[in-house]
Design a protein around this motif. Structure first.
Motif, mmCIF file in Angstrom:
data_model
loop_
_atom_site.group_PDB
_atom_site.id
_atom_site.type_symbol
_atom_site.label_atom_id
_atom_site.label_comp_id
_atom_site.label_asym_id
_atom_site.label_seq_id
_atom_site.Cartn_x
_atom_site.Cartn_y
_atom_site.Cartn_z
ATOM 1 N N VAL A 1 1.022 -0.797 -0.037
ATOM 2 C CA VAL A 1 0.131 0.223 0.179
ATOM 3 C C VAL A 1 1.062 1.230 0.141
ATOM 4 O O VAL A 1 1.288 1.035 0.739
ATOM 5 C CB VAL A 1 -0.943 -0.059 1.433
ATOM 6 N N ALA A 2 1.042 2.198 -0.744
ATOM 7 C CA ALA A 2 1.122 3.887 -1.095
ATOM 8 C C ALA A 2 0.945 4.223 0.722
ATOM 9 O O ALA A 2 -0.344 4.508 0.161
ATOM 10 C CB ALA A 2 1.587 4.111 -2.221
ATOM 11 N N TYR A 3 0.985 5.090 1.222
ATOM 12 C CA TYR A 3 0.644 6.317 2.180
ATOM 13 C C TYR A 3 1.944 7.596 1.543
ATOM 14 O O TYR A 3 3.328 7.454 1.738
ATOM 15 C CB TYR A 3 0.177 5.346 3.478
ATOM 16 N N GLN A 4 1.265 8.041 2.489
ATOM 17 C CA GLN A 4 1.703 9.848 1.833
ATOM 18 C C GLN A 4 2.229 9.722 3.942
ATOM 19 O O GLN A 4 1.231 9.943 4.950
ATOM 20 C CB GLN A 4 1.321 11.094 1.956
ATOM 21 N N CYS A 5 3.618 10.276 4.092
ATOM 22 C CA CYS A 5 3.886 10.299 5.530
ATOM 23 C C CYS A 5 4.867 11.904 5.317
ATOM 24 O O CYS A 5 5.671 12.081 4.698
ATOM 25 C CB CYS A 5 4.442 9.511 6.206
ATOM 26 N N GLY A 6 3.931 13.132 5.715
ATOM 27 C CA GLY A 6 4.983 14.462 5.523
ATOM 28 C C GLY A 6 4.433 14.781 4.068
ATOM 29 O O GLY A 6 3.148 14.517 3.380
ATOM 30 N N SER A 7 6.150 14.954 3.565
ATOM 31 C CA SER A 7 6.082 15.447 2.121
ATOM 32 C C SER A 7 6.336 14.482 1.009
ATOM 33 O O SER A 7 7.257 15.089 0.259
ATOM 34 C CB SER A 7 5.990 16.478 2.321
ATOM 35 N N GLU A 8 6.356 13.199 1.743
ATOM 36 C CA GLU A 8 6.955 12.138 1.157
ATOM 37 C C GLU A 8 5.854 10.761 1.058
ATOM 38 O O GLU A 8 4.792 10.747 1.763
ATOM 39 C CB GLU A 8 8.016 11.259 1.875
ATOM 40 N N ILE A 9 6.132 9.567 -0.409
ATOM 41 C CA ILE A 9 5.586 8.719 -0.052
ATOM 42 C C ILE A 9 6.498 7.781 -0.188
ATOM 43 O O ILE A 9 7.514 7.549 -0.311
ATOM 44 C CB ILE A 9 5.157 8.711 -1.651
ATOM 45 N N PHE A 10 5.550 6.859 0.903
ATOM 46 C CA PHE A 10 6.139 4.917 1.525
ATOM 47 C C PHE A 10 5.558 4.318 0.560
ATOM 48 O O PHE A 10 4.021 4.467 0.051
ATOM 49 C CB PHE A 10 6.463 4.896 2.766
ATOM 50 N N TYR A 11 6.344 3.004 0.615
ATOM 51 C CA TYR A 11 5.274 0.977 0.339
ATOM 52 C C TYR A 11 5.932 0.853 1.547
ATOM 53 O O TYR A 11 6.421 0.727 2.692
ATOM 54 C CB TYR A 11 5.740 0.955 -0.829
ATOM 55 N N THR A 12 4.387 0.271 1.420
ATOM 56 C CA THR A 12 4.787 -0.539 2.884
ATOM 57 C C THR A 12 3.880 -2.072 3.063
ATOM 58 O O THR A 12 2.568 -2.436 2.026
ATOM 59 C CB THR A 12 3.714 0.012 4.480
ATOM 60 N N THR A 13 4.392 -2.626 3.222
ATOM 61 C CA THR A 13 3.920 -5.145 2.644
ATOM 62 C C THR A 13 3.221 -4.946 3.114
ATOM 63 O O THR A 13 3.084 -4.665 4.571
ATOM 64 C CB THR A 13 4.878 -5.461 2.588
ATOM 65 N N ILE A 14 1.480 -4.673 2.793
ATOM 66 C CA ILE A 14 0.417 -5.256 3.761
ATOM 67 C C ILE A 14 -0.384 -6.789 3.923
ATOM 68 O O ILE A 14 -0.872 -7.838 5.024
ATOM 69 C CB ILE A 14 -0.988 -5.308 2.976
ATOM 70 N N LYS A 15 0.975 -7.821 3.523
ATOM 71 C CA LYS A 15 0.787 -9.479 3.743
ATOM 72 C C LYS A 15 2.685 -9.977 3.782
ATOM 73 O O LYS A 15 3.345 -8.840 2.644
ATOM 74 C CB LYS A 15 0.387 -9.874 3.291
#
Length: 194
Positions: free
Chosen positions: A173-187
């Motif tokens: 899943v891609a999400y914004q944190c502050g002014s940056e975008i990260f990807y995190t595994t959901i499984k």
């Protein structure tokens, strides 16, 4: 034997000091005596210069033959060079694949690429929308910007992450944190999976 130098004791490998006057006379008959300067030629960028003949040739030098080229090593793009060691890019299927098991809740990022307005985006590439807040206006929402992921020399490896075709295929899943975008595994991601 006076006048003979041991070659192993001389850094230049000299063998005799007595014959040096005779050798100087022989050096006068060098290749330079046979050399005659040719008329200057105009520079032509399509021709090859022969340093031995001092002439320009339309192809290989007839007298000295072809040059011995040593090609440069290929330089990978910034995006490919930034790929973590646990991942690889499949050049046939496209996309990023895991070399080993990657656990759920593993974070990748941030995504790196130029921020552009929606009208400046290149077609046929993945783009990520970034919600911008204006610090001068008490953090009011300003114009949205997009991360342009079209250039391997500017972006990092996250530009190669393919969008999932459905919810069953999705593992990030891609999400914004502050002014940056990260990807995190959901499984958990198994080896050789994208």
């Amino acid at each position: 034997m006076a006048g003979i130098v041991d070659p192993s004791s001389s850094p230049l490998g000299a063998t005799s000091t007595e014959d040096s006057d005779e050798e100087d006379d022989d050096e006068d008959d060098s290749d330079l005596d046979d050399w005659e300067p040719s008329a200057p030629q105009a520079f032509t960028p399509h021709n090859l210069w022969c340093e031995e003949c001092n002439i320009s040739n339309t192809s290989v030098c007839v007298k000295h033959g072809a040059l011995h080229p040593i090609p440069n090593r290929p330089v990978v793009s910034r995006a490919r060079a930034s790929l973590p060691l646990v991942l690889y890019i499949d050049r046939f299927l496209g996309g990023v694949f895991s070399k080993r098991r990657i656990p759920k809740r593993t974070q990748f990022g941030p995504v790196e690429g130029p921020l552009v307005r929606q009208g400046q985006l290149h077609d046929h590439y993945i783009h990520l929308k970034l919600c911008m807040l204006d610090a001068d206006k008490d953090m009011e929402k300003s114009d949205d910007m997009w991360v342009d992921l079209s250039d391997e020399d500017i972006c990092n490896w996250l530009m190669f992450v393919r969008p999932a075709q459905n919810h069953l295929e999705q593992n990030l899943v891609a999400y914004q944190c502050g002014s940056e975008i990260f990807y995190t595994t959901i499984k958990n991601i198994s080896p050789n999976r994208s």
